[in-house]
Scaffold this motif. Sequence first.
Motif, PDB file in Angstrom:
ATOM      1  N   VAL A 188       1.440 -49.835  82.410  1.00 31.74           N
ATOM      2  CA  VAL A 188       1.054 -50.723  81.282  1.00 31.74           C
ATOM      3  C   VAL A 188       2.093 -51.798  80.979  1.00 31.74           C
TER       4      VAL A 188
ATOM      5  N   ASN B 167       0.582 -45.540  79.999  1.00 33.60           N
ATOM      6  CA  ASN B 167       1.558 -45.618  81.224  1.00 33.60           C
ATOM      7  C   ASN B 167       1.923 -44.291  81.697  1.00 33.60           C
TER       8      ASN B 167
ATOM      9  N   LEU C 118      -1.268 -54.675  78.088  1.00 33.43           N
ATOM     10  CA  LEU C 118      -1.396 -53.779  76.551  1.00 33.43           C
ATOM     11  C   LEU C 118      -2.691 -54.464  75.953  1.00 33.43           C
TER      12      LEU C 118
ATOM     13  N   GLY D 214       5.386 -47.914  70.500  1.00 29.69           N
ATOM     14  CA  GLY D 214       5.953 -47.667  71.828  1.00 29.69           C
ATOM     15  C   GLY D 214       6.626 -49.024  72.526  1.00 29.69           C
ATOM     16  N   LEU D 215       6.407 -49.991  71.638  1.00 28.10           N
ATOM     17  CA  LEU D 215       7.019 -51.525  72.321  1.00 28.10           C
ATOM     18  C   LEU D 215       8.391 -51.512  71.856  1.00 28.10           C
TER      19      LEU D 215
ATOM     20  N   GLN E  36      12.730 -48.856  69.969  1.00 27.71           N
ATOM     21  CA  GLN E  36      11.233 -48.642  70.439  1.00 27.71           C
ATOM     22  C   GLN E  36      10.723 -48.455  69.064  1.00 27.71           C
TER      23      GLN E  36
ATOM     24  N   PHE F 168       6.772 -54.137  76.934  1.00 31.54           N
ATOM     25  CA  PHE F 168       6.543 -52.973  77.700  1.00 31.54           C
ATOM     26  C   PHE F 168       6.522 -53.175  79.225  1.00 31.54           C
ATOM     27  N   PRO F 169       7.297 -52.237  79.882  1.00 30.14           N
ATOM     28  CA  PRO F 169       8.258 -51.561  79.473  1.00 30.14           C
ATOM     29  C   PRO F 169       9.498 -52.399  79.312  1.00 30.14           C
TER      30      PRO F 169
ATOM     31  N   ASN G 276      10.027 -59.051  82.364  1.00 26.90           N
ATOM     32  CA  ASN G 276       8.990 -57.806  82.489  1.00 26.90           C
ATOM     33  C   ASN G 276       9.014 -57.606  84.059  1.00 26.90           C
TER      34      ASN G 276
ATOM     35  N   GLN H 246      -2.852 -48.672  75.707  1.00 26.93           N
ATOM     36  CA  GLN H 246      -1.659 -48.333  74.829  1.00 26.93           C
ATOM     37  C   GLN H 246      -0.407 -48.333  75.731  1.00 26.93           C
ATOM     38  N   PRO H 247       0.593 -48.434  75.058  1.00 33.74           N
ATOM     39  CA  PRO H 247       2.112 -47.936  75.932  1.00 33.74           C
ATOM     40  C   PRO H 247       1.890 -46.417  76.362  1.00 33.74           C
ATOM     41  N   SER H 248       1.612 -45.573  75.660  1.00 31.63           N
ATOM     42  CA  SER H 248       1.249 -44.032  76.057  1.00 31.63           C
ATOM     43  C   SER H 248       0.342 -43.745  77.074  1.00 31.63           C
TER      44      SER H 248
END
Length: 543
Positions: free
Chosen positions: A121, A99, A22, A178-179, A174, A150-151, A202, A95-97
């Motif tokens: 991610v 992923n 990230l 997105g974290l 969340q 994340f995830p 993780n 970014q998380p998005s």
Amino acid sequence: MPEPTPGAFQVQGPQEPVVAMLGGEAELPCILTPRQNIKYMKISWTQYLPSQVVHLYEDGKDKPEKVMGEYLGRTQLVKNAMHKGIMTLKILNVQPSDNRQYRCVIQYGSFYSEAVIELKVAALGSHPQLLVEVTKSSQLRLECKSEGWFPQPKVQWMDSEAGEIPAESETHTQDKGGLFHVTTALLLRETSQKNLTCSFWNSVLNQKKEQQFSTAALGSHPQFHVEVTKSRQLQLECKSEGWFPQPKVQWMDSEETEIPAESETHTQDKGGLFHVTTALLLREASQKKLTCSIWNPVLNQKKEEQLFTTGAFQVHGPQEPVVATLGSETELPCSLLPTQNVKNMKISWTRSLPSQVVHLYEDGSDKPEEAMEEYLGRTELVKNFMDKGIVLLRILSVQPSDNGQYRCAFQDGSFYSGAVIELKVAALGSHPQFHVEVFESRQTQVVCKSEGWFPQPKVQWMDSEGGEIPAEFETHTQDNGGLFHVTTSLLLKEASRKNLTCSIWNPVLNQKKEEQLSIAGQFSLSTHCAPKSGFDAHSPWRW
């Protein structure tokens, strides 16, 4: 590498997912087989589902206007290996998005091929934080928190044998970015487990963060702080840190008889450990030997410290304020009772807060680096009488800001005592000066001014009989150096007063400066009178 020629080709991507941290950069590579220059081909990167443009390259250049908003300015096509049939998409500030799966598509004329690449991610969250509570039923409730994963991480409680312990509860939330934030709780009997581990893992990075916790901990060795009060009583304070569970505290005399504490406080830090402070108030000679004992009921172990009160002392300072004139030197004395040599003690002079150090003497020498900047180079400790328990703090070039209370404190091991001394700074201002003005209404306004006083002076108008006359107005201002300037005025009828006195008095020094003004005859706007007693003919205020 040959130029592109009509014919079938195939696009290939990595078989394994690409992993990116990230906030870092990710590179998604695609290779054309057979190898050929792809500089003039159409190359597009899209999200697999739904199909939206991440990056487009056509007619030999990038087309940022075709890109979806969340990727705008965050993608680059690495072109230095295009002649070898290699194209790499670089995604910035991951970014998380991001992923997801991406489709890499190459088109040349009617020939077309694509490959799907997966980007994973990952983010490692914060170090776990433990909160520990003891329930009414003597059970332990442990709560373990960690943020910024994340995830979604895997959470586990383990005992000292690495065996998994089922959680009482587990929640995952969340945030807008997105974290994931995770809270897990465990409920167990106070003595059922001695060591526990809260672990967050993780799965993408195959990395974890964990926090160990001991359900029984011995704290630090007790530390004493002893002070002699003004009423000749001993105020004893005993402190210890790092206990679990909450310990039992006890004061005992030389016969091992319990003495009731004056006060006892228990606080718990973020790691769940207890810090305890207990205090005792007793007559100076009532007990010669005391023991502070702190006991862990789970381990059935204790830590204790003994104190012999025969070394107690008391610090004395002058009962009346010390008065010093502005710009001079002053000495603030402190003495120890019973009389003893203080050369090897810690001696500190502070203002209202302990952190506001005026002068510090420790380990047999002065510590100027610890002093406040405004006192640097302006203090000296007079050491001639230290063998008799007497010290004097000398303050040079006294300033208005030096006015106030000072605390003189002595410390010798666990024994401590202090005294408060008040310093009153004083300054006599300038001689009063008059300004006189006659109005058309036949009234006379007399203004009296003086500057450079400290503290704020008292101002008074008097007639020839010594009776006070109320002022029309009075103003006091303070300059950057802290000194006061005063202006006062009177409004008189033409012949109502013949002689006036303006008096300005310093209440600390009990000294005053005054000036007389004699008003003879009737004034008019055209009248010119010679200045009378105390009226400076060269003053800028002459009329």
